[in-house]
Design an enzyme around this catalytic site. Structure first.
Site, PDB file in Angstrom:
ATOM      1  N   ARG A 161       0.825  -1.215   0.000  1.00  0.00           N
ATOM      2  CA  ARG A 161       0.000   0.000   0.000  1.00  0.00           C
ATOM      3  C   ARG A 161       0.852   1.255   0.000  1.00  0.00           C
ATOM      4  O   ARG A 161       0.475   2.276  -0.572  1.00  0.00           O
ATOM      5  CB  ARG A 161      -0.927   0.007   1.214  1.00  0.00           C
ATOM      6  CG  ARG A 161      -2.049  -1.008   1.158  1.00  0.00           C
ATOM      7  CD  ARG A 161      -2.972  -0.866   2.345  1.00  0.00           C
ATOM      8  NE  ARG A 161      -2.265  -1.073   3.601  1.00  0.00           N
ATOM      9  CZ  ARG A 161      -2.802  -0.880   4.802  1.00  0.00           C
ATOM     10  NH1 ARG A 161      -4.041  -0.442   4.902  1.00  0.00           N
ATOM     11  NH2 ARG A 161      -2.092  -1.106   5.898  1.00  0.00           N
ATOM     12  N   LYS A 190       6.972 -14.613   9.900  1.00  0.00           N
ATOM     13  CA  LYS A 190       6.398 -15.010  11.189  1.00  0.00           C
ATOM     14  C   LYS A 190       5.631 -13.834  11.823  1.00  0.00           C
ATOM     15  O   LYS A 190       5.999 -12.682  11.591  1.00  0.00           O
ATOM     16  CB  LYS A 190       7.483 -15.531  12.125  1.00  0.00           C
ATOM     17  CG  LYS A 190       8.474 -14.470  12.634  1.00  0.00           C
ATOM     18  CD  LYS A 190       7.965 -13.758  13.876  1.00  0.00           C
ATOM     19  CE  LYS A 190       8.806 -12.577  14.219  1.00  0.00           C
ATOM     20  NZ  LYS A 190       8.270 -11.778  15.327  1.00  0.00           N
TER      21      LYS A 190
END
Length: 307
Positions: A36, A89
């Site tokens: 974005r 993660k």
């Protein structure tokens, strides 16, 4: 075969770790990015993963590095498009969604990698080998750092699914679940929530195993000064200390293993091997322990946190 790679979610961890690791690995060619706000110079950039996948059909694999709350939808799109997927993660916001991704990857015949970068710290495998040859009597985990230093202005970590202090704490759990020979389980936990946040700033968890292991883990995001990423075990062969987030192993105060940190280059080497072998690596033990702590834990409200 060169793996044509795309990265989604261009933030601090991508610039600090992913991009240098990929640039230093001849198995990959970085061909596109989607974010974005962020951009990567020299390749095609897109605002969404949908636009990227539609415009660059040559992509073989996608690294997903956005916050975990938004990872599932992007992973489904990549898997359904037949792309191999690397999950930063934690691999997702819930166990159920990651299990679904693993089933989808298997059905599509592509690789899914739930990466745990701290397992690739230089002394972790040496610690695993040491503990395999002795009896572990007790273990203490101290993972304490300054959130203002490591996550400045990152609101997503305080939102539901952002994990709060378990964002770094899960790194410790990924090491513990790697170096111990048998599974552990939480027996009690206390989670400290700032009164103005939806995720904990500190946690204390007691674990055990089938033989009654005494394992205590303390995570705290309010640490100032020196940071602590240490695991200490009392064993039949002496006191083992894994320090610096897994960088250095010592036994009875003597250093027995220490190498320069190469976590992300090691992750990408492993991912390339998975892709070429047509295999997946989705170990959810660290995330399961976090879920158990939330399920079992006693909640305490503490003073408000302001970045």
């Amino acid at each position: 075969m060169t793996i044509h790679l795309a990265i989604v979610g261009i933030g601090k961890i991508v610039r600090d770790q992913h991009l240098p690791a990929v640039a230093g690995n001849a198995d990959y060619r970085l061909v596109a990015a989607a974010s974005r706000n962020g951009r990567v110079e020299g390749i095609e950039n897109f605002g969404t993963i949908e636009a990227m996948l539609a415009a660059v059909p040559s992509i073989d694999a996608v690294s997903l590095c956005m916050p975990p709350q938004y990872r599932y939808t992007a992973a489904v799109q990549a898997l359904e498009a037949g792309k191999h997927v690397f999950l930063e993660k934690p691999p997702g916001a819930t166990l159920s969604e990651v299990e679904d991704l693993a089933a989808r990857a298997d059905a599509k015949g592509v690789s899914l990698f739930a990466s745990w970068h701290s397992r690739h710290a230089p002394a972790v495998e040496a610690a695993r080998a040491f503990l395999a040859g002795t009896r572990v009597r007790s273990m203490r985990v101290s993972w304490k750092e300054d959130v203002r230093q490591w996550h400045p202005g990152q609101d997503w970590i305080w939102q539901p699914g952002g994990l709060g202090v378990f964002d770094p704490g899960i790194n410790a759990l990924s090491i513990v679940t790697r170096i111990l020979a048998q599974p552990v389980f939480a027996t009690e936990a206390t989670l400290e929530f700032p009164e103005n946040r939806d995720a904990p700033i500190a946690a204390t968890i007691r674990f055990s195993d089938a033989d009654g292991l005494d394992l205590l883990a303390e995570f705290d995001w309010r640490q100032t000064g020196p940071q602590s990423w240490d695991i200490e075990a009392e064993t039949g062969a002496g006191t083992m200390r894994l320090s610096g987030g897994g960088a250095t192993l010592s036994v009875d105060g003597m250093t027995v293993h220490a190498e320069p940190e190469q976590e992300y280059p090691s992750l990408y080497r492993h991912f390339a091997a998975l892709v070429r072998a047509g295999r997946s690596d989705v170990d959810l033990a660290p995330l399961r322990h976090v879920a158990d702590a939330f399920m079992l834990g006693r909640r305490e409200m503490v003073e408000a946190f302001h970045d």
